[in-house]
Design an enzyme around this catalytic site. Structure first.
Site: not given
Length: 280
Positions: A96, A220
């Site tokens: 990110h 995830d």
């Protein structure tokens, strides 16, 4: 690491002691002001780095350099042929982090730093980055979206944090066509991922013919993870790994994964699939 030790898997693998990345390594992809912002924040004792969820402790700057450095050491070992593949069990994650701002738990973009290092240090002409973290790697896309020498592919829950990664985002300028996004709705299971890999991702990677394949390996997307709604299993990650083995030397880098047992088991299956094809 305790899970992998208990599995007996690590006994057959080499371990690389990481050295910190240099600031020069980091500024191949990040602004100098970005590096200094994080350094200064940590020197002051840490704290929140953005208006969302990216927190730093006093040690975070040094740890983030070490995480990025682990990726560089893995690339050295793989490109020189000492190892056929490598997995970097690092935190903080990185995908990110954009050119000039931290975001989403990420300080430095580990895979982006690694891609530029492979090109500048080892002369790798084309690097592919495959990101199967459940969240879109906005930072990686942002850094390379105009660059035809780095092919970025992402599978992720959409719409979801951080809101980027629509199918029509395919790069800009000279990089048009070198970004490939697979937005997946919540509830997606393994079959959709296998279809994407078989029908589009593997053929696209083979056509691009990278000298190095870097994985943004977040786990995830597992069905038990609390931060999203994709429903993969630990076995899925082994299967996906097997589908891309042999395309190029692989350096896999841990991104997300917030259910400890699910993440541990998923990494085990990922590494078993890598070790069946490579010396890691």
């Amino acid at each position: 690491m305790r899970h992998l030790e208990a599995s007996g898997l690590l006994a057959s693998m080499d371990r690389i002691d990481p050295a910190p990345a240099t600031v020069r390594d980091i500024t191949r992809v990040h602004a100098e002001s970005h590096v200094e912002f994080i350094r200064a924040a940590c020197a002051r004792g840490g704290g929140m780095l953005d208006d969302g969820d990216t927190f730093a402790s006093p040690e975070s700057f040094d740890v983030a350099l070490l995480a990025a450095g682990a990726v560089l050491g893995a690339i050295d070992a793989v490109i020189t042929g000492d190892l056929d593949g490598a997995f970097c069990a690092v935190r903080p994650p990185g995908h990110h982090a954009e050119h000039d701002r931290p975001m989403g738990f990420c300080l430095f973009n580990n895979v982006a730093v690694g891609a530029r290092y492979a090109q500048s240090r080892h002369g790798v002409e084309r690097v592919a980055i495959l990101d199967w973290d459940v969240h879109h790697g906005n930072g990686t896309q942002h850094i390379f979206e105009s660059d035809p020498t780095v092919f970025y592919i992402s599978l992720h829950q959409y719409p979801w944090y951080p809101g980027t990664g629509a199918r029509e985002e395919t790069g800009i300028g000279a990089g048009k066509g070198y970004t490939l996004n697979f937005p997946m709705p919540a509830g997606t299971e393994e079959d959709a991922y296998l279809k994407a890999f078989t029908n589009e991702i593997v053929p696209a990677l083979r056509k691009f013919d990278p000298g190095l394949l870097i994985l943004s390996a977040g786990f995830d997307a597992h069905r038990d993870d609390p931060l999203a709604g994709i429903r993969l299993t630990e076995q899925t990650f082994g299967t996906l790994t097997g589908l891309i083995a042999g395309i190029a030397p692989i350096v896999s880098v841990l991104e997300g994964g917030y259910h400890r047992e699910a993440t541990s088991k998923s990494i085990e299956h990922h590494l078993r699939a890598l070790s069946e094809c490579d010396k890691i």
